[in-house]
Design a protein around this motif. Structure first.
Motif, mmCIF file in Angstrom:
data_model
loop_
_atom_site.group_PDB
_atom_site.id
_atom_site.type_symbol
_atom_site.label_atom_id
_atom_site.label_comp_id
_atom_site.label_asym_id
_atom_site.label_seq_id
_atom_site.Cartn_x
_atom_site.Cartn_y
_atom_site.Cartn_z
ATOM 1 N N LEU A 9 0.846 -1.195 0.000
ATOM 2 C CA LEU A 9 0.000 0.000 0.000
ATOM 3 C C LEU A 9 0.880 1.242 0.000
ATOM 4 O O LEU A 9 1.542 1.544 0.990
ATOM 5 N N LEU A 10 0.863 1.948 -1.109
ATOM 6 C CA LEU A 10 1.583 3.216 -1.209
ATOM 7 C C LEU A 10 0.620 4.387 -1.047
ATOM 8 O O LEU A 10 0.963 5.528 -1.341
ATOM 9 N N ASN A 11 -0.576 4.087 -0.566
ATOM 10 C CA ASN A 11 -1.524 5.123 -0.179
ATOM 11 C C ASN A 11 -1.177 5.581 1.242
ATOM 12 O O ASN A 11 -0.496 4.869 1.978
ATOM 13 N N PRO A 12 -1.648 6.764 1.655
ATOM 14 C CA PRO A 12 -1.232 7.311 2.946
ATOM 15 C C PRO A 12 -1.972 6.735 4.151
ATOM 16 O O PRO A 12 -2.096 7.377 5.180
ATOM 17 N N GLY A 13 -2.457 5.549 4.063
ATOM 18 C CA GLY A 13 -3.116 4.876 5.170
ATOM 19 C C GLY A 13 -4.492 4.380 4.729
ATOM 20 O O GLY A 13 -5.154 5.049 3.939
ATOM 21 N N ASN B 83 -3.751 19.236 -9.465
ATOM 22 C CA ASN B 83 -3.871 17.819 -9.793
ATOM 23 C C ASN B 83 -2.585 17.074 -9.439
ATOM 24 O O ASN B 83 -1.533 17.302 -10.047
ATOM 25 N N THR B 84 -2.687 16.200 -8.461
ATOM 26 C CA THR B 84 -1.523 15.419 -8.013
ATOM 27 C C THR B 84 -1.937 13.970 -7.792
ATOM 28 O O THR B 84 -3.118 13.643 -7.698
ATOM 29 N N PHE B 85 -0.939 13.107 -7.705
ATOM 30 C CA PHE B 85 -1.140 11.792 -7.106
ATOM 31 C C PHE B 85 -0.100 11.652 -5.999
ATOM 32 O O PHE B 85 0.943 12.285 -6.032
ATOM 33 N N ARG B 86 -0.439 10.858 -4.986
ATOM 34 C CA ARG B 86 0.421 10.747 -3.817
ATOM 35 C C ARG B 86 1.021 9.358 -3.698
ATOM 36 O O ARG B 86 0.334 8.356 -3.927
ATOM 37 N N ILE B 87 2.293 9.328 -3.332
ATOM 38 C CA ILE B 87 2.970 8.067 -3.032
ATOM 39 C C ILE B 87 3.432 8.137 -1.581
ATOM 40 O O ILE B 87 4.219 9.008 -1.209
ATOM 41 N N ALA B 88 2.926 7.235 -0.771
ATOM 42 C CA ALA B 88 3.351 7.152 0.628
ATOM 43 C C ALA B 88 4.363 6.025 0.764
ATOM 44 O O ALA B 88 4.239 4.984 0.112
ATOM 45 N N ASN B 89 5.368 6.242 1.599
ATOM 46 C CA ASN B 89 6.329 5.170 1.846
ATOM 47 C C ASN B 89 6.332 4.812 3.325
ATOM 48 O O ASN B 89 7.358 4.535 3.929
#
Length: 619
Positions: A253-257, A580-586
């Motif tokens: 899961l590279l979403n922020p939670g 307009n963005t997309f987010r990558i969470a690590n």
């Protein structure tokens, strides 16, 4: 719940000859990992909080291992050459607090054996297997109720064994006391093995020790070269196959939670049913609260209040609980979550103003101070790490300004807690919120607020605005009853306990380093592909990266999401309405190697996008 394990590891290992002359036999490696270290890893994954290792021969090896795994405590048996396993167990006794697992150091074993013992309802249990053909068997005799009657290496003494000793047992504190009493009763017993003392306690001292047999259990003791060869060729392949069968499909899961979790956190939810009003569950919740506090503050000065809710629920608990009727709040809004807290203040009809700041540039502290100088505010609300963008706000500097003008500080630390080292007293924050499903790497379902006790105490006479999410009511009720006011998410608490154990083993500092390593890999890839990040590198948290969407007419977030999902990576869109963005969470249980794999897929996607070829979204 078993919280401690003891590994007896004082022996010379002389049957290995020169191989163990300068090294304990527990450090013989199986595929590059010492046997005893694999055992430590399995115990941690099984929810053991503390591992006591009784050492002797080449004890420095174990001391070094304890530096790597903070849950280990080593205790040296200085008389190891003249004693056996009971002599090593004896030196560990002062540190054993209750029921525990006892293991030998020279074992490889399927981790299911630990679950078998943990789930057995009896207090004293020896794990046994069927016929092993190891040529070094220790046979167990038991009555019709599986109570231990005899232990012997001589098959003639036990012609119909109840099983073979594995070397893993569950022992109660009362049984341990009786084992020690027997051991010390005569100097002739100096070479006594622990299994013989267990047998004595079972037969003559009123402690029923049960034999739990797993017929085809995969395990091996390794005492010499022939046993090592057998373990490597026959037993280890079975153990690996069994553990692969029980592993859960990996979705990164590279979403922020919610964040990626370990299999051991997932499996921690599989527990026998329990009423949450039982005292032992209250103990579990109290332990979680104390350890969550301890990660960022002294539990003498701070406390954690927990609810069954999301991080947003914890935010609302803070905003609605701590502002008196005559209070006035300043809310810092520099992203969706600051804006959300302003909406909460409006819903609860607080007297508040909003300090608006850029969603992707640092807060102007001089302007903030100009507003605070009015001295009309009593409380400051903000976000430590804006999950929307990955912007890290200077919380210490903000809190310093707030304290200069006498404000109570309230911060959303939902996506910062346990991912960034912090000391709440040093920062100067009174209340922070977080959740079980982000950097602590547990499952979704528990929101919590860590409160400065004096600041929490000051809220007790504030009229309740939120019946369910009131901080003082929840705190006071738990102090009086050892229970939450309403039904807690039971299984999620077991997962949280396991997540806390794993966080303590890794440490927040090392976790932050791992997250940063993943972030650096991502940033390098973004630059290589000519993509742009919303927030400048020096202002980023290293936890979440907002990336401006490619300008190609062929791009859509849905295409990128589906392409990544096909490769078992989940990504998340941006939340800023005008950008307009997309987010990558690590964050979560991901490793740098996995981020490298994702970046390779991102490069493939961008290459196909520019070439005009069609994306293959079939798996």
């Amino acid at each position: 719940m078993i919280k401690q394990a003891v590994i007896v590891a004082g022996g010379l290992g002389s049957r290995f000859g020169d191989k163990t002359k300068l090294m304990p036999k527990g450090f013989i490696e199986i595929e590059g990992v010492p046997m005893v270290e694999r055992s430590v890893q399995k115990l941690i994954q099984a929810g053991i909080e503390e591992i006591i290792i009784g050492t002797g021969h080449c004890s420095e090896y174990y001391d070094k291992l304890a530096e790597k795994y903070h849950v280990i405590k080593t205790v040296r048996n200085d008389n190891y050459a003249n004693t056996s396993s009971m002599g090593t167990l004896e030196v560990c006794v002062p540190y054993i607090k209750g029921d525990f697992l006892l293991l030998e150091s020279d074992l490889i074993y399927d981790s299911v054996g630990l679950k078998v013992l943990q789930n057995d309802s009896h207090s004293n249990v020896i794990l046994a297997s069927g016929k092993s053909n190891s040529h070094d068997e220790v046979y167990l005799a038991a009555d019709e109720n599986c109570v231990l009657l005899n232990v012997s290496k001589n098959k003639e003494c036990i012609p119909n064994p109840a099983g073979e000793l594995v070397g893993i047992s569950k022992i109660s504190k009362s049984c341990l006391d009786k084992m020690m009493e027997y051991y010390k009763s005569s100097p002739d017993l100096i070479k006594l093995d622990y299994e013989s003392a267990l047998c004595e306690a079972s037969i003559h001292q009123g402690e029923n020790v049960y034999v739990h047999k797993v017929e085809y259990y995969a395990w091996s003791e390794i005492d010499d070269e022939s046993m090592l060869h057998r373990a490597l060729t026959q037993i280890w392949p079975r153990i690996k196959e069994n553990e692969e069968i029980h592993s859960i499909r990996r979705e990164v899961l590279l979403n922020p939670g919610p964040a990626t979790t370990s299999d051991s956190v997932k499996y921690a939810q599989v527990q026998s049913d329990i009423c949450p009003r039982e005292s032992e569950f209250g103990d579990l919740m109290e332990w979680c609260a104390t350890e969550l506090t301890r990660l960022v503050a002294d539990p003498e000065e701070y406390t954690t209040v927990m609810f069954g809710c999301s991080g947003t629920g914890a935010d609302e608990a803070m905003v609605s609980s701590v502002v008196p009727e005559d209070g006035k709040v300043l809310v810092i809004d520099n992203g969706s979550y600051g804006n959300r807290m302003a909406k909460m203040a409006a819903v609860h009809k607080l007297d508040f103003d909003v300090f608006e700041s850029s969603t992707y540039e640092p807060i102007d502290l001089n302007k903030l101070e100009e507003v605070l100088k009015s001295k009309k505010y009593t409380h400051l609300v903000g976000v430590y790490h804006e999950t929307t963008t990955g912007l890290l706000n200077p919380i210490k500097e903000i809190c310093s300004l707030a304290k200069k003008y006498g404000l109570v500080t309230i911060f959303d630390a939902v996506s910062a807690y346990a991912g960034i080292p912090m000391d709440l007293k040093d920062i100067g924050v009174d209340f922070i919120s977080s959740t079980s499903n982000k950097n602590i790497q547990g499952m979704a379902g528990i929101g919590f607020v860590i409160c400065k006790k004096s600041a929490l105490e000051a809220t007790k006479n504030i009229p309740i605005r939120n019946f369910y999410l009131n901080l003082w009511a929840q705190y006071e009720y738990f102090q009086k009853t050892h229970q939450t006011r309403f039904t807690p998410p039971v299984q999620t608490f077991y997962a949280l306990r396991q997540a806390i154990i794993e966080t303590k083993v890794e440490t927040v500092e090392k976790r932050a380093e791992r997250y940063t390593a993943c972030w650096k890999i991502l940033v390098e890839c973004v630059k290589k592909l000519g993509l742009e990040m919303l927030v400048k590198e020096e202002n980023q948290s290293h936890l979440i990266t907002a990336i401006l969407e490619p300008k190609s007419p062929r791009y859509s977030f849905e295409k990128l999401h589906n392409f990544a999902k096909k490769e078992q990576f989940t990504i998340y869109p941006g939340k800023l309405g005008n950008i307009n963005t997309f987010r990558i969470a690590n964050i979560g249980d991901i490793q740098p190697e996995e981020m490298k794999v994702f970046c390779n897929h991102l490069e493939t996607f961008m290459s196909v996008l520019s070439s005009g070829d069609e994306l293959n979204l079939k798996k």
